[in-house]
Scaffold this active site. Structure first.
Site, short mmCIF file in Angstrom:
data_model
loop_
_atom_site.label_atom_id
_atom_site.label_comp_id
_atom_site.label_asym_id
_atom_site.label_seq_id
_atom_site.Cartn_x
_atom_site.Cartn_y
_atom_site.Cartn_z
N SER B 14 -33.09 -2.80 78.00
CA SER B 14 -32.79 -3.34 76.68
C SER B 14 -32.50 -4.84 76.74
O SER B 14 -32.05 -5.43 75.77
CB SER B 14 -31.60 -2.60 76.08
OG SER B 14 -31.39 -2.99 74.75
N SER B 15 -32.79 -5.48 77.87
CA SER B 15 -32.49 -6.91 78.06
C SER B 15 -33.72 -7.77 77.79
O SER B 15 -34.71 -7.69 78.52
CB SER B 15 -32.01 -7.13 79.50
OG SER B 15 -32.13 -8.48 79.88
N PRO B 16 -33.67 -8.62 76.75
CA PRO B 16 -34.84 -9.46 76.44
C PRO B 16 -35.21 -10.39 77.59
O PRO B 16 -36.39 -10.52 77.93
CB PRO B 16 -34.38 -10.28 75.22
CG PRO B 16 -33.22 -9.53 74.65
CD PRO B 16 -32.57 -8.82 75.78
N GLY B 18 -34.53 -9.86 80.63
CA GLY B 18 -35.02 -8.97 81.68
C GLY B 18 -36.50 -8.69 81.49
O GLY B 18 -37.29 -8.68 82.45
N TYR B 19 -36.89 -8.47 80.23
CA TYR B 19 -38.31 -8.27 79.91
C TYR B 19 -39.13 -9.50 80.28
O TYR B 19 -40.20 -9.39 80.92
CB TYR B 19 -38.45 -7.96 78.42
CG TYR B 19 -39.81 -8.24 77.83
CD1 TYR B 19 -40.94 -7.54 78.25
CD2 TYR B 19 -39.97 -9.22 76.84
CE1 TYR B 19 -42.19 -7.81 77.69
CE2 TYR B 19 -41.21 -9.49 76.29
CZ TYR B 19 -42.32 -8.78 76.73
OH TYR B 19 -43.55 -9.06 76.18
#
Lengths: 202, 202
Positions: B14-16, B18-19
């Site tokens: 759910s980490s932008p 991270g994406y």
């Protein structure tokens, strides 16, 4: 050709990443024909409203940040030694800055860089009024006049007004750079600032 | 010539940021002859210990971060649309990942990228087990077997162990990349990661 507005560079004198930005932002701006308005404020005054805490005191992140700050300085080629105690109160430095800035922004910027280097390279105690006055005096400012100004109600009110403006703008950290209304938080946003200046926005 | 250790890439689904790192880290590592071990964990499990809160819910910083995330995606040339609701629970995606990873790390990585794109490009609800199973099925995994594995005590324990390891390593955010023991937090540390890989440390 119209003159573009200056870039606003907000920082706290006790902010390591603010110091790193201070060593870089003028050259980046100048490469794109832009000037920089330096806006030191008191991060503590903002934290009172936001509940923020100093980076190095944050659980887990604090340990990492000490390493990350030193590595970021090496990455950017900027001399750095983590000062202790840290963080420190910076109202004396900020007041002297805003006193100088009212009549001579270039002199104020030179003073700001000297204060940042005194803290982040030489480890001097910039929270002490005496240290701040020593730094101003070394730059050929009249020590007694600076001391009077720094303690004046007018300069205190000016700094308070700058901090209020920071809060109104939603500034929550240091460094915080605003280019034509676009906000950039952190020295790690320098590449995005450069691209923004090159392209006028992306 | 000895084989260098893989780079560890820790992230929450759910980490932008991270994406964004997920779209970049393999190519950066491969350019320096390195492989990447993907380590999805639950940031919520870490926040329980550190008192952290989701970036977008932080006072003032939250408003900025929504703008900064979208701009960082454009800067990196990665497709992105802020999903809503956000953030979401990611234990189903993480469990399926770790189930796949035990036998086929490349398939697990493909699954992870598909989940991240489903959330951060298509806005699908990756907190739902059904969505996660749809994504696995589209990658030709047997839906029923994946569903059983994702609900098994063994896979749940494996994810818990991964989260415990994250805490022991002092990982407080996502993405968090470790290169030969050196930690880098945030996709904005990619330039430092590249220099570290080029130079062996600086």
């Amino acid at each position: 050709m119209s003159h573009p507005a200056p870039i606003d560079f907000w920082f706290d004198f006790s902010s390591p990443f603010g110091y790193l930005m201070a060593e870089k932002i003028d050259a980046v701006a100048a490469a794109h024909g832009r000037s920089v308005r330096w806006r030191p404020f008191l991060l503590g005054a903002v934290y009172k409203h936001t509940g923020g805490i100093p980076l190095t005191e944050t659980p887990l992140k604090g340990v990492y940040s000490v390493r990350d700050i030193a590595r970021s300085a090496r990455y950017l080629g900027v001399p750095f030694a983590m000062p202790s105690p840290f963080p420190v109160a910076t109202q004396h430095a900020a007041r002297v800055f805003h006193h100088l800035d009212a009549s001579d922004p270039a002199a104020a910027r030179d003073f700001a860089l000297a204060v940042l280097r005194a803290f982040f390279v030489e480890g001097r105690d910039i929270s002490a009024l005496d240290t701040v006055l020593d730094i101003a005096q070394a730059l050929h400012h009249a020590r007694d006049a600076i001391a009077v100004a720094a303690g004046s109600a007018e300069v205190k009110a000016r700094l308070k007004s700058v901090c209020d403006e920071a809060l109104q703008l939603g500034i929550f950290g240091s460094p915080y750079v605003i280019v034509d209304g676009e906000p950039f938080w952190g020295v790690d946003r320098l590449p995005q600032i450069e691209r923004w200046l090159e392209t006028g926005g992306f």
